[in-house]
Design a protein around this motif. Structure first.
Motif, short mmCIF file in Angstrom:
data_model
loop_
_atom_site.label_atom_id
_atom_site.label_comp_id
_atom_site.label_asym_id
_atom_site.label_seq_id
_atom_site.Cartn_x
_atom_site.Cartn_y
_atom_site.Cartn_z
N VAL A 1 19.23 -60.08 6.45
CA VAL A 1 20.01 -58.98 7.03
C VAL A 1 20.64 -58.15 5.91
N GLU A 2 21.22 -58.81 4.93
CA GLU A 2 21.86 -58.10 3.82
C GLU A 2 20.86 -57.22 3.08
N ALA A 3 19.68 -57.76 2.80
CA ALA A 3 18.65 -56.98 2.09
C ALA A 3 18.23 -55.76 2.90
N ALA A 4 18.03 -55.94 4.20
CA ALA A 4 17.62 -54.81 5.05
C ALA A 4 18.72 -53.76 5.15
N VAL A 5 19.95 -54.21 5.31
CA VAL A 5 21.08 -53.28 5.41
C VAL A 5 21.26 -52.53 4.09
N HIS A 6 21.20 -53.26 2.97
CA HIS A 6 21.36 -52.60 1.66
C HIS A 6 20.27 -51.55 1.45
N ASP A 7 19.04 -51.91 1.75
CA ASP A 7 17.95 -50.95 1.54
C ASP A 7 18.12 -49.71 2.43
N THR A 8 18.49 -49.96 3.69
CA THR A 8 18.66 -48.85 4.63
C THR A 8 19.83 -47.95 4.25
N MET A 9 20.95 -48.57 3.88
CA MET A 9 22.17 -47.79 3.60
C MET A 9 22.18 -47.21 2.18
N PHE A 10 21.74 -47.99 1.20
CA PHE A 10 21.86 -47.57 -0.19
C PHE A 10 20.71 -46.66 -0.64
N HIS A 11 19.54 -46.85 -0.04
CA HIS A 11 18.37 -46.11 -0.52
C HIS A 11 17.79 -45.12 0.49
N ASN A 12 18.13 -45.31 1.76
CA ASN A 12 17.60 -44.41 2.79
C ASN A 12 18.69 -43.66 3.55
#
Length: 199
Positions: free
Chosen positions: A167-178
């Motif tokens: 969950v953390e990896a998906a949230v970080h990628d979505t919020m920080f990079h997209n």
């Protein structure tokens, strides 16, 4: 800064000064990064003397630890899955957890990105963050325990770790990079993936 006693502000003016220091640190560390931001710059941005800075914090890392604790209070406080899960299905509980993590990452997103980056660079910084993550693992183990007879998985500690890090990896990628794009789709599909893994 030696072993001198650090002040805990009690008066309104002192509390406001300390908050200005914290706000300045978040602003500068979000813009320039932790390592490129000095205590002097933080004090200047906050409009206080460097002596005032050191009256509240031993050093920049001491301030950073408090900022991380503040972020986790904002992110984790709304989560009480053990309580909520009594009235929700496992799908609703997982969905609520992922949605809450996303909402938490809308707060000071640039600074949270810096926290994640520092955690990846150094075990010392990772440990600062891990102190706050232990409670989440225990909470998730408690939620999963209620379903232990129905679960495909048996090792609840490892399962909780896998769910939380995914969950953390998906949230970080979505919020920080997209920039938060496709957030609803990510929540929906991640919920389906996790529930499919569990049952």
């Amino acid at each position: 800064m030696g072993d001198k006693e650090i002040r805990v502000p009690k008066q309104k003016r002192s509390i406001e000064k300390k908050q200005r220091i914290k706000d300045a640190a978040i602003k500068l560390m979000s813009e320039k990064g932790y390592h490129s931001t000095s205590s002097n710059e933080i004090a200047k941005e906050a409009g206080v003397s460097i002596g005032t800075f050191y009256s509240y914090y031993k050093d920049k890392k001491d301030l950073y630890k408090e900022l991380v604790a503040d972020i986790y209070d904002v992110v984790i406080t709304p989560m009480n899955l053990s309580e909520d899960s009594d009235n929700l299905s496992i799908e609703e509980t997982v969905y609520l957890y992922i949605e809450t993590v996303f909402k938490g990452h809308e707060y000071e997103t640039a600074f949270q990105r810096e926290i994640a980056s520092l955690s990846e660079q150094s075990d010392e910084f990772r440990e600062i963050e891990m102190v706050h993550k232990k409670g989440l693992t225990q909470m998730f183990i408690s939620v999963l325990s209620a379903y232990k007879d129905e679960l495909k998985v048996k090792d609840l500690k490892t399962t909780s770790y896998l769910i939380l890090t995914t969950v953390e990896a998906a949230v970080h990628d979505t919020m920080f990079h997209n920039g938060g794009k496709n957030k609803k789709a990510v929540i929906r599909e991640l919920t389906a993936m996790i529930v499919g893994y569990l049952f």
